[in-house]
Write a protein that holds these residues in place. Structure first.
Motif, PDB file in Angstrom:
ATOM      1  N   GLU A   3      25.140  19.333  44.491  1.00 58.32           N
ATOM      2  CA  GLU A   3      24.447  20.227  45.414  1.00 58.32           C
ATOM      3  C   GLU A   3      24.552  21.639  44.848  1.00 58.32           C
ATOM      4  O   GLU A   3      25.458  22.393  45.164  1.00 58.32           O
ATOM      5  N   VAL A   5      21.517  23.610  44.207  1.00 58.38           N
ATOM      6  CA  VAL A   5      20.183  24.183  44.248  1.00 58.38           C
ATOM      7  C   VAL A   5      19.769  24.354  45.700  1.00 58.38           C
ATOM      8  O   VAL A   5      20.133  23.550  46.563  1.00 58.38           O
ATOM      9  N   ASP A   6      19.049  25.438  45.992  1.00 57.40           N
ATOM     10  CA  ASP A   6      18.543  25.672  47.345  1.00 57.40           C
ATOM     11  C   ASP A   6      17.211  24.982  47.571  1.00 57.40           C
ATOM     12  O   ASP A   6      16.965  24.404  48.637  1.00 57.40           O
ATOM     13  N   LEU A   8      14.340  22.451  45.677  1.00 58.95           N
ATOM     14  CA  LEU A   8      13.846  21.609  44.592  1.00 58.95           C
ATOM     15  C   LEU A   8      12.330  21.589  44.685  1.00 58.95           C
ATOM     16  O   LEU A   8      11.763  21.166  45.694  1.00 58.95           O
ATOM     17  N   HIS A  29      18.100  29.792  44.924  1.00 66.27           N
ATOM     18  CA  HIS A  29      18.398  29.120  43.662  1.00 66.27           C
ATOM     19  C   HIS A  29      17.428  27.947  43.552  1.00 66.27           C
ATOM     20  O   HIS A  29      17.470  27.027  44.371  1.00 66.27           O
ATOM     21  N   ARG A  31      15.137  24.915  41.454  1.00 68.23           N
ATOM     22  CA  ARG A  31      15.010  23.968  40.348  1.00 68.23           C
ATOM     23  C   ARG A  31      13.613  23.374  40.421  1.00 68.23           C
ATOM     24  O   ARG A  31      13.150  22.992  41.507  1.00 68.23           O
ATOM     25  N   GLY A 139      19.905  18.460  55.104  1.00 65.56           N
ATOM     26  CA  GLY A 139      19.596  18.585  53.693  1.00 65.56           C
ATOM     27  C   GLY A 139      18.794  17.384  53.244  1.00 65.56           C
ATOM     28  O   GLY A 139      18.611  16.420  53.996  1.00 65.56           O
ATOM     29  N   ASP A 141      18.183  14.442  50.135  1.00 65.01           N
ATOM     30  CA  ASP A 141      18.743  13.743  48.983  1.00 65.01           C
ATOM     31  C   ASP A 141      17.591  13.285  48.102  1.00 65.01           C
ATOM     32  O   ASP A 141      16.672  12.608  48.565  1.00 65.01           O
ATOM     33  N   ILE A 153      20.685  14.405  43.723  1.00 62.99           N
ATOM     34  CA  ILE A 153      21.045  15.755  44.143  1.00 62.99           C
ATOM     35  C   ILE A 153      20.807  15.894  45.644  1.00 62.99           C
ATOM     36  O   ILE A 153      19.983  15.194  46.226  1.00 62.99           O
ATOM     37  N   ARG A 154      21.545  16.784  46.247  1.00 62.84           N
ATOM     38  CA  ARG A 154      21.328  17.153  47.643  1.00 62.84           C
ATOM     39  C   ARG A 154      21.011  18.641  47.674  1.00 62.84           C
ATOM     40  O   ARG A 154      21.689  19.442  47.046  1.00 62.84           O
ATOM     41  N   CYS A 155      19.964  19.001  48.417  1.00 56.76           N
ATOM     42  CA  CYS A 155      19.577  20.410  48.511  1.00 56.76           C
ATOM     43  C   CYS A 155      19.005  20.674  49.895  1.00 56.76           C
ATOM     44  O   CYS A 155      18.544  19.757  50.579  1.00 56.76           O
ATOM     45  N   ALA A 324      17.145  30.017  52.688  1.00 55.56           N
ATOM     46  CA  ALA A 324      18.182  29.351  51.903  1.00 55.56           C
ATOM     47  C   ALA A 324      18.917  30.280  50.955  1.00 55.56           C
ATOM     48  O   ALA A 324      19.973  29.906  50.439  1.00 55.56           O
TER      49      ALA A 324
END
Length: 529
Positions: A3, A5-6, A8, A29, A31, A139, A141, A153-155, A324
């Motif tokens: 985790e 990244v804010d 994706l 942040h 990605r 969030g 996944d 990833i989790r964001c 975020a």
């Protein structure tokens, strides 16, 4: 599971690149992943509208974009035996810094936006595919697959900018309604060998079978051909994507049927592109958002696709950044954050619905093979051709058409983010309206307003006699500007996408601070980069 990244962003076309840039510039942040391993793909979009350039300007990319663009395009419209010439004109658009249409390849737009992201330390992760997605309530996944393996990833937020076959939309379980067109597009890059074919502008041919356009913007040959024709639906290509190649003989027949005495000397590339019109039932579900072609897809008429996606991205990007990023503690609790995030769907989906009707009507006239539109193009248009130059000479009429097409008329007056203080600020745009450009004085030499606001963040415009704002009343993503040529004691807050968010005819610290807290731009301990 990581985790780190804010936001994706899935998809690195113009929409995804813009969204990543806008969210990053407002504190998130980011990605960004793209399943295509290579950056290059043949451009489908070839035009940027004035409003699109306006909303991109604070991101610092418009000079680079205009360096690739033709901002004074010329065209010849062939209507039967008549040829109508249209050239650069002084359009009656005094309230924008970009009073023109800009011809530019989609690939060049992507190149500029990707370079701007790279300059900020954000690289597009090409060859990385989103294969699964779940909204976990607080969030999301996401399962990503690349050449190095699989990653989970989790964001806080995922933005689907991954086109008509959106994995994000499927993962969100959002309906996708509409239907295919009975007409397909044909694209090709060609060399033409007709003596005297020296015109360096666009050529447009309207005939019984549809529309044929030639642009001097080919990527693999001098000319890009775009034509419409009845579709047999047999090739099975994905909607909006380049399908099977078109034989040279078929392309030559399209030119001949249009009445163009030209021979294709070299065919560099071609493709059939099936078309559809569709709209997502909603643009947000929980932590998952849709933008661009993942949310809506149109015909090519009026050049809406890339422009609509970029304007979606600019609207959503700052909201995700504020929700975020470093200023995330500022919204008025969970309720304030939800109001901010819900405003994206409430603002952009009605705009997309209106644009769907516009493009559908225009495409019917341009490309439908039905009896009425075919007669309009083949019979009525040539008879009316002598009147076209007269219409083009009406600068205000042409300008109004460009305002509608380019979304300069779009407003968000019904948005929960459009707040009017007491008393009403007279003689100014209403909350929700686009802020027009104008010459202003901020102390010193008069300047254009949009140039003064050409940086990310919220801008507070104070009238000449307004009380100063205490420093504690705004955060690191808020700038204050006093307009010395605007008498009065009022103030106006301009959102990062250039729309008025709050306006009051007199000082109202509580009202302004409430609005800043609602959007996540109230004072925080964060430092603006």
């Amino acid at each position: 599971m990581t985790e780190a990244v804010d936001v994706l962003v899935v998809g690195a076309g113009p929409t995804g690149l813009t969204l990543a840039l806008q969210a990053h510039e407002h504190g998130a942040h980011v990605r960004i992943v793209e399943r295509r391993p290579e950056a290059f793909r043949p451009s489908r979009a070839l035009i940027l509208h004035p409003r699109t350039l306006e909303v991109l300007r604070p991101l610092g990319v418009t000079d680079a974009l205009l360096g690739f663009a033709d901002t004074a395009p010329t065209a010849r419209l062939h209507l039967g035996p008549h040829v109508v010439r249209a050239g650069p004109a002084d359009l009656a658009l005094p309230d924008t810094a970009f009073p023109h249409l800009s011809l530019i390849r989609q690939m060049d737009v992507e190149r500029v936006l990707a370079a701007a992201l790279a300059d900020r330390g954000v690289e597009v992760e090409r060859g990385t595919e989103l294969v699964a997605l779940r909204d976990g309530g607080r969030g999301a996944d996401a399962v990503l697959r690349s050449g190095t393996g699989t990653e989970v990833i989790r964001c806080p937020f995922v933005a689907g900018c991954d086109g008509p076959d959106s994995t994000v939309r499927a993962g969100a379980g959002i309906g996708w309604h509409g239907r295919p067109y009975a007409v397909e597009a044909v694209l090709a890059d060609i060399d033409l060998g007709r003596e005297g074919f020296g015109h360096d502008g666009a050529e447009a041919f309207a005939g019984r079978q549809g529309l044929l356009l030639l642009f001097p913007l080919g990527e693999r040959a001098p000319w890009r051909l775009l034509a419409t024709r009845a579709s047999d639906g047999a090739h099975g290509a994905a909607f909006g994507q380049a399908g099977p190649a078109v034989p040279r003989a078929e392309l030559q027949r399209l030119l001949s049927d249009a009445g163009l005495d030209a021979r294709i000397e070299r065919l560099a590339w071609s493709a059939r592109v099936p078309l559809q019109y569709r709209m997502a039932r909603r643009f947000r579900r929980g932590r998952l958002f849709l933008a661009g072609d993942a949310a809506h897809t149109y015909s090519p008429a009026t050049g809406q696709g890339m422009n609509a996606g970029i304007q979606d991205a600019v609207n959503l990007g700052w909201k995700l950044g504020f929700a975020a990023g470093p200023s995330a503690g500022a919204p008025a609790g969970e309720l304030g954050t939800e109001v901010l995030l819900d405003s994206y769907d409430r603002e952009r989906r009605p705009v997309a619905c209106r644009r769907l009707f516009l493009t559908h009507a225009a495409f019917w006239a341009e490309a439908s093979t039905g009896r009425v539109p075919s007669w309009l193009r083949a019979v009525a248009a040539p008879r009316g051709a002598p009147a076209v130059p007269v219409l083009l000479d009406h600068r205000r009429l042409v300008a109004e058409g460009i305002r509608v097409i380019s979304q300069l008329r779009v407003h968000y007056r019904n948005s929960p983010l459009s707040v009017e203080g007491t008393p009403h600020l007279r003689g100014a745009p209403r909350p929700g309206d686009r802020l027009p450009d104008a010459t202003v004085s901020a102390g010193g030499t008069p300047q254009r307003l949009h140039a003064l606001l050409a940086r990310p963040g919220v801008h507070l415009l104070l009238q000449r006699d307004a009380d100063p704002l205490p420093d504690a009343s705004h955060g690191p993503y808020v700038d204050v500007l006093r307009l010395m040529n605007s008498p009065g004691r009022g103030l106006m807050a301009v959102r990062p996408d250039g729309h008025v968010g709050y306006a009051s005819g007199a000082p109202d610290a509580a009202g302004l601070n409430g609005w800043l807290a609602l959007i996540g731009a109230a004072a925080t301990s964060a430092c603006r980069p």
